[in-house]
Design a protein around this motif. Sequence first.
Motif, PDB file in Angstrom:
ATOM      1  N   UNK A 173       0.788  -1.232   0.003  1.00  0.00           N
ATOM      2  CA  UNK A 173       0.150  -0.153  -0.107  1.00  0.00           C
ATOM      3  C   UNK A 173       0.751   1.192   0.054  1.00  0.00           C
ATOM      4  N   UNK A 174       2.179   1.094   0.432  1.00  0.00           N
ATOM      5  CA  UNK A 174       2.970   2.396   0.412  1.00  0.00           C
ATOM      6  C   UNK A 174       3.411   2.792  -0.934  1.00  0.00           C
ATOM      7  N   UNK A 175       3.403   4.431  -0.831  1.00  0.00           N
ATOM      8  CA  UNK A 175       4.084   4.922  -1.950  1.00  0.00           C
ATOM      9  C   UNK A 175       5.776   4.641  -2.151  1.00  0.00           C
ATOM     10  N   UNK A 176       6.177   4.503  -3.394  1.00  0.00           N
ATOM     11  CA  UNK A 176       7.663   3.764  -3.496  1.00  0.00           C
ATOM     12  C   UNK A 176       8.772   4.319  -2.383  1.00  0.00           C
ATOM     13  N   UNK A 177       8.677   5.680  -1.939  1.00  0.00           N
ATOM     14  CA  UNK A 177       9.737   5.968  -1.194  1.00  0.00           C
ATOM     15  C   UNK A 177       9.674   5.539   0.389  1.00  0.00           C
ATOM     16  N   UNK A 178       8.341   4.840   0.796  1.00  0.00           N
ATOM     17  CA  UNK A 178       8.122   4.215   1.833  1.00  0.00           C
ATOM     18  C   UNK A 178       7.850   2.833   1.825  1.00  0.00           C
ATOM     19  N   UNK A 179       8.288   2.059   0.897  1.00  0.00           N
ATOM     20  CA  UNK A 179       8.033   0.514   0.528  1.00  0.00           C
ATOM     21  C   UNK A 179       9.296   0.079   0.927  1.00  0.00           C
ATOM     22  N   UNK A 180       9.406  -0.555   2.115  1.00  0.00           N
ATOM     23  CA  UNK A 180      11.033  -1.091   2.427  1.00  0.00           C
ATOM     24  C   UNK A 180      11.070  -2.283   1.581  1.00  0.00           C
ATOM     25  N   UNK A 181      12.566  -2.535   1.657  1.00  0.00           N
ATOM     26  CA  UNK A 181      13.147  -3.886   0.734  1.00  0.00           C
ATOM     27  C   UNK A 181      13.291  -4.664   2.219  1.00  0.00           C
TER      28      UNK A 181
END
Length: 196
Positions: free
Chosen positions: A72-80
């Motif tokens: 659900x996260x925006x790319x900058x907040x989407x953790x690996x």
Amino acid sequence: MIKHVAAKGREYYGSRFEVDDIDRPVITKLLAYFLRDDDVAAAEGLDLNKGLLLTGPIGCGKTSLIRILRLLALPAYKPVIKSCREVCFEYGNFGFEILQKYSNRSFEPSTSTPRAYCFDDLGMESLINYWGNNFNVMAEVLLSRYDLMVNCRMLTYATTNKNAEELEAIYGPQVRSRMRAMFNLIAFHPESRDKR
């Protein structure tokens, strides 16, 4: 949204996945964080400029929820998502280059956007012996990422079944102090059931 999380959980982990009432407060906080909902985050005491430290008993669903909610996260907040043990094994094979991989070189290619990582099972890794020296890899990664949070707004996430005192015993008081500044603490109820 909690029903959506439950449906995604069943899709990824099978029909036995369900959201228990005892876990709803944790999921509400995670949803507010990953959806960047300022009002709910403020009501829940979350700072959207910090990362997350998700704690709870073994098997309560910490990693599963991060995997679901990162969708659900925006790319900058989407953790690996990366296991702490795996990071340490990489360090054992490649040395200090790995510290750079998870800190100073942890930016998206061709941009200055910091890459968010979720370090899974923090505190479960071993010290690594490299060229005859025992080295606490994750302590160094966390210290470096703290500096990058201050200077570049780099976010870090972690899951753990350790409490604050246990983490301090593993990483020392300096890292514990930095972790307070780096993370929103979200804790499962101690009686949250093992869902495996």
